[in-house]
Enzyme design. Structure first.
Site, mmCIF file in Angstrom:
data_model
loop_
_atom_site.group_PDB
_atom_site.id
_atom_site.type_symbol
_atom_site.label_atom_id
_atom_site.label_comp_id
_atom_site.label_asym_id
_atom_site.label_seq_id
_atom_site.Cartn_x
_atom_site.Cartn_y
_atom_site.Cartn_z
ATOM 1 N N HIS A 53 0.844 -1.186 0.000
ATOM 2 C CA HIS A 53 0.000 0.000 0.000
ATOM 3 C C HIS A 53 0.882 1.240 0.000
ATOM 4 O O HIS A 53 2.086 1.163 0.260
ATOM 5 C CB HIS A 53 -0.897 0.041 1.242
ATOM 6 C CG HIS A 53 -1.992 -0.973 1.243
ATOM 7 N ND1 HIS A 53 -1.761 -2.303 1.556
ATOM 8 C CD2 HIS A 53 -3.323 -0.885 0.978
ATOM 9 C CE1 HIS A 53 -2.905 -2.971 1.482
ATOM 10 N NE2 HIS A 53 -3.857 -2.132 1.132
ATOM 11 N N LYS A 100 -0.045 4.622 4.519
ATOM 12 C CA LYS A 100 -0.910 3.682 5.242
ATOM 13 C C LYS A 100 -0.108 3.088 6.388
ATOM 14 O O LYS A 100 0.868 2.352 6.175
ATOM 15 C CB LYS A 100 -1.441 2.586 4.325
ATOM 16 C CG LYS A 100 -2.371 1.606 5.059
ATOM 17 C CD LYS A 100 -3.060 0.661 4.095
ATOM 18 C CE LYS A 100 -3.874 -0.396 4.840
ATOM 19 N NZ LYS A 100 -4.912 0.199 5.710
#
Length: 332
Positions: A215, A219
């Site tokens: 990600h 994140k």
């Protein structure tokens, strides 16, 4: 863009030197069972659903518009014809400031003002639905705030103390949609995994599971979707500890090893789950890749519309997830 690939290999092949990269992200010599690429422009929308969404309008407050995901949801809300409440909150106690989203001036307030502001919002917009895309360590405090004022909400933020989150909502009797994954197509895949785990427990007994998830660098927590899929594989008998999830957050590794296009480095979700039999003669690979944020933003708006309808109909059930949204149908 979303792509989904499932592949299986039941032959005795020499193992490549870089086993991890080969097993997880090689695009060649793979038996592809399912591949789909979905964008806003290519999704077929029924005329009935379009008419329904055009006729439905209600106030929606997006908490977290200072972040990319919150901004995407706010833009999707305006595109869907919903009434975007010109208020949001920040985790930092700074003087109120404004952001412009889709030609609407959004006033952003700090933690010390949020109770007063939310109280005034509920008075002005009694049928408001709130969508939360903030940060993991704010999940529980935010949920307590929404429940205190009786505001129905969609919790798109992952992390936090999830059992406490559910208890807070249950005790307050507030309507909510809580899901670690808002992408409708990914949720459908998750639902299929849960059905398989329920109907065929132990089917992968003894298999070793390896998981990688990539990600954007911002994140902070482990993917909630990855955890949910892993739980299904564990019910199917696969051997795995949640601490073994390999999280990729370095953009250089994401480009070189994972194959994430540069345009999606700031917003993507690439997951691969590899299962290997005890004697290493059989392997299965499940992969789903999402580039960009539109899939989550559109799903969040569908969840908000779903929740608004439940509130208006005074539905007996109060806590929902995205599978409930999918089952209801009539999505845009």
């Amino acid at each position: 863009m979303l792509s989904l690939t499932l592949s299986g290999n039941c032959s005795l092949l020499p193992r490549p030197n870089n086993r991890r990269c080969a097993l997880f992200f090689a695009r060649t010599k793979r038996t592809t069972l399912v591949t789909s690429a979905l964008t806003r422009e290519t999704v077929a929308i029924s005329q009935d659903a379009m008419a329904d969404s055009r006729s439905l309008s209600f106030p929606i407050l997006v908490n977290g518009v200072t972040g990319k995901m919150g901004k995407a949801v706010a833009e999707a809300a305006v595109s869907a014809g919903l009434q975007l409440v010109p208020v949001s909150f920040s985790s930092l106690d700074k003087p109120a400031r404004t952001l412009e989203i889709s030609n609407i001036e959004i006033s952003v307030h700090g933690p010390s003002e949020r109770e007063e502001i939310l109280s005034s919002v509920t008075e002005k917009y009694p049928d408001v639905v709130l969508v939360d895309y903030t940060v993991p360590n704010a999940v529980n405090a935010n949920a307590e705030l929404y429940c205190k004022f009786g505001v129905p909400f969609v919790m798109g933020t992952t992390g936090g103390d999830r059992p406490l989150l559910y208890k807070t909502v249950q005790d307050s009797n507030v309507y909510s949609v809580i899901s670690p994954q808002m992408g409708k197509q990914v949720v459908a895949f998750l639902a299929a995994m849960e059905i398989m785990a329920e109907q065929f427990p132990g089917a992968f007994s003894g298999y070793k599971l390896e998981v990688m998830e990539s990600h954007q660098a911002t994140k902070l927590d482990t993917s909630g979707t990855a955890k949910a899929v892993i739980a299904c594989f564990q019910k199917l008998g696969a051997i795995f500890d949640m601490n073994e999830i390999e999280m990729i957050r370095d953009p250089k590794e994401q480009i070189k090893m994972v194959g994430v296009p540069e345009e999606y480095l700031s917003g993507h979700a690439y997951h691969v789950y590899n299962l290997t039999s005890p004697d290493e003669t059989v392997s299965f690979e499940f992969q789903h890749n999402v580039g960009g944020r539109s899939i989550y933003a559109e799903g969040s708006i569908d969840a908000a519309i779903f929740l608004h309808k439940k509130v208006q109909s005074k539905a007996e059930k109060k806590i929902y997830d995205m599978i409930d949204v999918l089952r209801e149908g009539n999505m845009r």
